[in-house]
Design a protein around this motif. Structure first.
Motif, PDB file in Angstrom:
ATOM      1  N   LEU A   1      16.114   8.718  46.259  1.00 42.12           N
ATOM      2  CA  LEU A   1      15.156   9.883  45.411  1.00 42.12           C
ATOM      3  C   LEU A   1      14.593  10.605  46.638  1.00 42.12           C
ATOM      4  O   LEU A   1      14.523  11.625  46.567  1.00 42.12           O
ATOM      5  CB  LEU A   1      14.335   8.308  44.393  1.00 42.12           C
ATOM      6  CG  LEU A   1      14.284   9.894  43.248  1.00 42.12           C
ATOM      7  CD1 LEU A   1      14.930  10.629  42.368  1.00 42.12           C
ATOM      8  CD2 LEU A   1      13.328   9.302  42.919  1.00 42.12           C
ATOM      9  N   LEU A   2      13.890   9.567  47.716  1.00 42.11           N
ATOM     10  CA  LEU A   2      13.108  10.170  48.337  1.00 42.11           C
ATOM     11  C   LEU A   2      13.773  11.001  49.608  1.00 42.11           C
ATOM     12  O   LEU A   2      13.164  11.685  50.614  1.00 42.11           O
ATOM     13  CB  LEU A   2      11.789   9.205  48.748  1.00 42.11           C
ATOM     14  CG  LEU A   2      11.301   8.594  47.848  1.00 42.11           C
ATOM     15  CD1 LEU A   2      10.098   7.572  48.357  1.00 42.11           C
ATOM     16  CD2 LEU A   2      10.378   9.913  46.878  1.00 42.11           C
ATOM     17  N   GLY A   3      14.935  10.690  50.039  1.00 39.57           N
ATOM     18  CA  GLY A   3      16.017  11.242  50.443  1.00 39.57           C
ATOM     19  C   GLY A   3      15.869  10.425  51.480  1.00 39.57           C
ATOM     20  O   GLY A   3      16.525  10.943  52.359  1.00 39.57           O
ATOM     21  N   LYS A   4      15.417   9.136  51.688  1.00 38.54           N
ATOM     22  CA  LYS A   4      15.379   8.343  53.016  1.00 38.54           C
ATOM     23  C   LYS A   4      16.682   7.928  53.052  1.00 38.54           C
ATOM     24  O   LYS A   4      16.549   6.233  53.619  1.00 38.54           O
ATOM     25  CB  LYS A   4      14.850   7.377  53.096  1.00 38.54           C
ATOM     26  CG  LYS A   4      12.950   8.456  52.798  1.00 38.54           C
ATOM     27  CD  LYS A   4      11.531   7.779  52.809  1.00 38.54           C
ATOM     28  CE  LYS A   4      10.593   7.749  53.093  1.00 38.54           C
ATOM     29  NZ  LYS A   4       9.659   7.136  53.345  1.00 38.54           N
ATOM     30  N   ASN A   5      18.339   8.397  52.734  1.00 37.40           N
ATOM     31  CA  ASN A   5      18.801   7.322  53.121  1.00 37.40           C
ATOM     32  C   ASN A   5      20.073   8.057  53.740  1.00 37.40           C
ATOM     33  O   ASN A   5      20.164   9.445  52.887  1.00 37.40           O
ATOM     34  CB  ASN A   5      19.262   6.593  52.502  1.00 37.40           C
ATOM     35  CG  ASN A   5      20.010   6.712  51.024  1.00 37.40           C
ATOM     36  OD1 ASN A   5      20.164   7.884  50.765  1.00 37.40           O
ATOM     37  ND2 ASN A   5      20.518   6.130  50.526  1.00 37.40           N
TER      38      ASN A   5
ATOM     39  N   GLY B   1      20.635   9.958  38.942  1.00 41.67           N
ATOM     40  CA  GLY B   1      21.377   9.075  40.525  1.00 41.67           C
ATOM     41  C   GLY B   1      22.162   7.979  40.437  1.00 41.67           C
ATOM     42  O   GLY B   1      22.297   7.280  41.215  1.00 41.67           O
ATOM     43  N   LEU B   2      21.196   7.251  38.826  1.00 40.16           N
ATOM     44  CA  LEU B   2      21.630   5.717  39.318  1.00 40.16           C
ATOM     45  C   LEU B   2      22.964   5.646  39.206  1.00 40.16           C
ATOM     46  O   LEU B   2      23.125   4.603  40.312  1.00 40.16           O
ATOM     47  CB  LEU B   2      20.579   5.402  37.994  1.00 40.16           C
ATOM     48  CG  LEU B   2      19.657   4.613  38.138  1.00 40.16           C
ATOM     49  CD1 LEU B   2      19.629   4.245  36.512  1.00 40.16           C
ATOM     50  CD2 LEU B   2      19.962   3.479  38.779  1.00 40.16           C
TER      51      LEU B   2
ATOM     52  N   ALA C   1      20.522  15.554  43.347  1.00 37.68           N
ATOM     53  CA  ALA C   1      21.874  16.632  43.558  1.00 37.68           C
ATOM     54  C   ALA C   1      22.128  16.311  44.972  1.00 37.68           C
ATOM     55  O   ALA C   1      23.434  16.124  44.464  1.00 37.68           O
ATOM     56  CB  ALA C   1      21.364  17.750  43.590  1.00 37.68           C
ATOM     57  N   GLY C   2      21.133  16.088  45.378  1.00 37.16           N
ATOM     58  CA  GLY C   2      22.064  15.832  46.595  1.00 37.16           C
ATOM     59  C   GLY C   2      22.574  14.181  47.045  1.00 37.16           C
ATOM     60  O   GLY C   2      23.177  13.780  47.607  1.00 37.16           O
TER      61      GLY C   2
END
Lengths: 411, 298
Positions: A407-411, A296-297, A384-385
């Motif tokens: 990571l928390l899906g906030k963007n 992810g990074l 994966a998102g």
């Protein structure tokens, strides 16, 4: 699925073709084996404690001591005492001459009023509080032995009146608390797990970042989907990491098994086969979790340098058990240790430390693995998102806040 | 049906509109030029087309419909620079990328061997990519683009870093692909290459399409009301000619609005001027590019 396999094998072969990888995977076990073999040859008839002590502190200096006994206390020498360990001198002048000639490391003067004063004077050539203290224990035993008129049993009880034996209901054999291996074995396991999980996960970060910097990512995305790429990389580099775990842990087990004959290693220090199984479980789950976070990074950071600046946020939970290692080893079933080994982000290292320390209730590794597996699945899905093509090629600046939000899906 | 169709595509990154309501088509079997100054939105347009980026609005069609995973194996894409693994051998890098395009390792091995010979790279096959010169890497990227025999080739600056011999070879290669019916979308700054190779083109500036059509059609559109005359004699003043400009040994005669070129030719002949060359003045693509990109916003 075919493309996942192609990516997987490419990652695997690329890494295996690097000499640095083989140096790491074989070099460290090789060094450990050489150190063990050298120490084993030098100490084939001594106990484990002596070997471990020698590995960490170098060869022991053995030297004779002298004594002058105007009080007439020393009448007997305990059985098995080397004859040249303690040499009697008629007067202080002769003892001082022997000291000056290097025949003895120092001498004890037992004054005639010793029984009233309890005072003994030790003279040595130079000031070394550590060696004086070490030698005085032997001399103290001889004095005690003679105070009790050569009764070895009574002297032994007076020397150490309480030998506490702790009985645990856990199935593993109990370890001696004063054996250095009781500490060094879990410490070694902690280090191994920290290094292999971190290094395997870091491979993913470096792989993704390099592909972005090379602009090969663009070519890849016209051949595979971002998810196929992520899956292939996680599995491929995971297999490489697994190979490292097997070699390192396997070498460790083999050395401990060899130590049973070479160093008369107690049964308690033989890691059970279940340990190897748990090693694989916690490595794979820990790797899946941390490798996904690192990927992810890599996906969000424009280059490896910027990614490295945010890496500490990801690996901090992996470091926590290192700071609290004493608690994990000395109070391995305490509340703090239990919580650390059940919390998914610290579990991969903390639970393995506790398992190597022994005495962990059977249900705890199962629960920890379950919680870790659930977290790993959630994180893999979240990452994966993040691994969308746009994120992979956007080149926007990255910081810890951006990463956590993503990571928390906030963007 | 066009091989590629972009219809009213808009794509923004934050406040920046990288592509702004752009539309164009690329027909089967043509070499199509995608032109524009740096930062004009060419790469973003290509990425939208390849489904790497999702557009904010508008639609794309590629090889007869939306992009699918299967279609990716029929497209050859070469980004502007790099696009290869630097730390592995050239051959292994090409085989890996070719297998991702659906070739078996044996097929990939065989075709790569032939291409390496053709591109004079055979002796470098075991070298790491980073050990190759820029020109060699460019040729390796072209091999990677062509290896799976795609129906559509999208190439960004294909001549960058190539010497004249290799440039000619790549041009011949692209013409050869066109003859086989392959569609080529080429993004480049080298206008003379576009003039030589492209059938049609689109010019993008600030994300918008500012010029689009066939090369000749665009030239005509931008040709001024002028003729070019080459003559060893000095040109006298002529009726219907507003002014004469000397340019590279030729004279550019700017005509008055109601003058036709034939009248100027007749006047020159009547005056016994020895004419070596007489043609309707047509701007170069370079001139058109500069004219369009630097003109004030309408």
């Amino acid at each position: 699925m075919k493309k996942v396999w192609i990516v997987l094998t490419h990652e695997f072969i690329t890494l295996l073709s690097r000499p640095s990888y083989w140096f790491a995977i074989l070099g460290i076990p090789l060094l450990a084996t050489i150190a063990y073999a050298v120490a084993g040859r030098a100490n084939s008839d001594s106990g484990t404690q002596a070997v471990v002590t020698q590995l960490f502190s170098g060869p022991q200096q053995v030297s004779s001591q002298g004594y002058i006994d105007p009080s007439g206390l020393i009448q007997h020498m305990p059985e098995g005492m080397p004859p040249d360990l303690l040499i009697a001198y008629p007067d202080e002048e002769t003892a001082a001459q022997a000291l000056a000639e290097g025949k003895i490391a120092g001498y004890y003067l037992i004054p005639s009023d010793y029984v009233q004063s309890g005072e003994i004077i030790y003279t040595s050539a130079d000031y070394n509080p550590l060696s004086a203290q070490g030698n005085s224990a032997q001399f103290e035993w001889i004095v005690q032995y003679n105070l009790l008129d050569g009764d070895a049993l009574l002297a032994s009880l007076a020397y150490g009146p309480l030998e506490l034996k702790t009985v645990s209901l856990a199935p593993e054999p109990q370890r001696e608390e004063n054996n250095p291996l009781t500490y060094f074995l879990p410490y070694g396991v902690t280090m191994i797990f920290y290094i292999v999980i971190l290094s395997a996960a870091s491979l993913l970060l470096s792989s993704v970042s390099k592909e972005k910097e090379n602009r090969i990512m663009e070519v890849l995305l016209v051949s595979v989907t971002p998810r196929q790429l992520l899956a292939g990389k996680i599995i491929g580099l995971g297999v490489v990491g697994l190979l490292q775990v097997v070699v390192w842990v396997g070498t460790g087990r083999a050395l401990l098994a060899a130590g049973k004959t070479t160093f008369s290693l107690p049964e308690a220090f033989q890691l059970p086969p279940s340990f190897l199984v748990w090693s694989l479980v916690f490595f794979l789950l820990g790797y899946a979790l941390y490798a996904s976070l690192m990927a992810g990074l890599g996906a969000l950071a424009p280059n490896l340098r910027e990614a490295s600046q945010v890496t500490i946020v990801v690996i901090l939970p992996l470091i926590v058990p290192m700071f609290l290692i004493n608690m994990l080893i000395e109070d391995s079933n305490g509340l703090g240790s239990t919580l650390l080994s059940l919390f998914p982000l610290t579990a991969p290292v903390a639970m393995m430390t506790r398992l190597s320390a022994g005495g962990v209730p059977w249900w705890q590794p199962i629960l920890a693995a379950l919680l870790l597996a659930i977290t790993a699945v959630l994180v893999v899905r979240a990452v994966a998102g993040m691994f969308r093509a746009q994120a992979l090629l956007s080149g926007q600046a990255l910081n810890a806040k951006t990463f956590l939000k993503a990571l928390l899906g906030k963007n | 049906m066009p091989t590629v169709e972009l219809s009213h595509i808009t794509k923004s990154f934050g406040p920046l509109k990288a592509v702004d309501d752009a539309s164009f088509t690329v027909e089967k079997g043509e070499i199509f030029g995608l032109l524009g100054p740096n930062g004009a939105g060419k790469t973003t347009a290509i990425r939208v087309l390849l489904d790497i980026f999702k557009p904010d609005s508008g639609t794309t069609s590629i090889l007869g419909g939306p992009m699918t995973e299967a279609k990716k194996d029929h497209i050859g894409y070469m980004p502007e620079e790099r696009g290869l693994y630097q730390d592995i051998s050239l051959e292994r890098c090409l085989i890996y990328l070719a297998t991702l395009k659906g070739l078996t390792p044996a097929e990939a091995h065989q075709r790569i061997g032939a291409y390496l010979e053709q591109f004079d790279l055979a002796e470098h096959r075991n070298k790491k990519v980073k050990e190759l010169s820029k020109g060699m890497q460019q040729k390796a990227q072209l091999i990677n683009t062509l290896i799976h025999q795609p129906e559509l080739i999208i190439i960004d600056e294909p001549f960058s870093g190539l010497d004249p011999v290799n440039t000619q070879m790549v041009k011949d290669l692209l013409r050869g692909q066109r003859e086989k019916g392959v569609t080529i979308l080429m993004s480049t700054h080298q206008m003379h290459q576009v003039e030589e190779l492209c059938d049609r083109l689109v010019l993008i500036d600030h994300g918008k399409v500012v010029l689009y059509g066939g090369l000749d059609e665009i030239r005509r559109q931008f040709s001024g009301h002028a003729v070019t005359v080459r003559s060893s004699a000095a040109l006298p003043s002529l009726p219907g000619v507003e002014r004469i400009e000397q340019h590279n040994g030729s004279a550019r005669l700017n005509l008055l609005p109601d003058t036709v070129p034939q009248e100027v030719l007749r006047a020159l002949v009547e005056r016994n001027i020895l004419i070596e060359q007489f043609e309707i003045a047509s701007p170069t693509l370079d001139e058109i590019f500069i004219n369009v990109v630097t003109r004030p916003e309408a």
